[in-house]
Scaffold this active site. Sequence first.
Site: not given
Length: 294
Positions: A80, A111
Amino acid sequence: MQNSTENPHPQHPDLDLYPVDRLVEVLVEDQLNAAQAVWAVRLRLAEAVRESIPRIAAGGRLIYVGAGTSGRLGLLDAVELYPTFSWPRSRAIALVAGGADALADAVEGAEDNDQQGEADLLAVRPVANDVVLAIAASGCTPYVLGALRAARASGSLTIGFANNPNAPVLTAAQIGIALVTGAEIISGSTRLKAGTAQKIALNSFSSALMVGLNKVYGNLMVDLRPVNAKLVHRAISLTMHATGVSEEIARHTLVLCGYQVKVAIVALKCGIDAEAAKVRLAAARGNVRQAMRG
């Protein structure tokens, strides 16, 4: 380490029996704690911004690292920055455990691989002026800790975000920001208020950083990239608001300025052409107020 994000919520053991109105009420109410958690560490966030500004101004990059929800929130903040502040895509990098496949689907075990986290970080060639944002709700995600290890070794500034106090991600980073949100309404679902707190913290950090890098004039988003019709209209409105000119003049000036709002504002306020406005802005390092003072 106390992992409060995984504890069952003590107040709602019969959540599955709640009527819908009550269910929505408690879910929304609990989200309020996310904002309070960020408010409690606002001074640490400010410290992170102060330490980051000179590094990023000197050419450094923002490198976000996370897994699952935390990784996706880091990616969201990174992508963004381009349309909002014209921030170069190459200077906002998001590393997510499991890679691109993990954005839509869970990649089991990704992870837990600290060596992959280290390798992924090293692959983007971190340098001293880079700022690495390590995000993990539990605060002990191996992938994130591996990336932190590599970032520290490279000399990059490291900022850790976690939702448990004294978590390894916080202690391994130079600046640890503990967003202590506690147990989730749905036990262990850190996409709830833990994720909300991370989103608020990242929004606040990157927005304050962009203000410090002269991407804002007053409270106007004047360095946006008008990549669609909505943003073109916004660019015109911002130019009108900042200068007091008509829509026709604002639109015409923006065309001459390549739809760079900052350039249009300086040109209109100073009565100069686009090229002269660009020169002033370059000399002022993009600061609109300084550019208008000549």
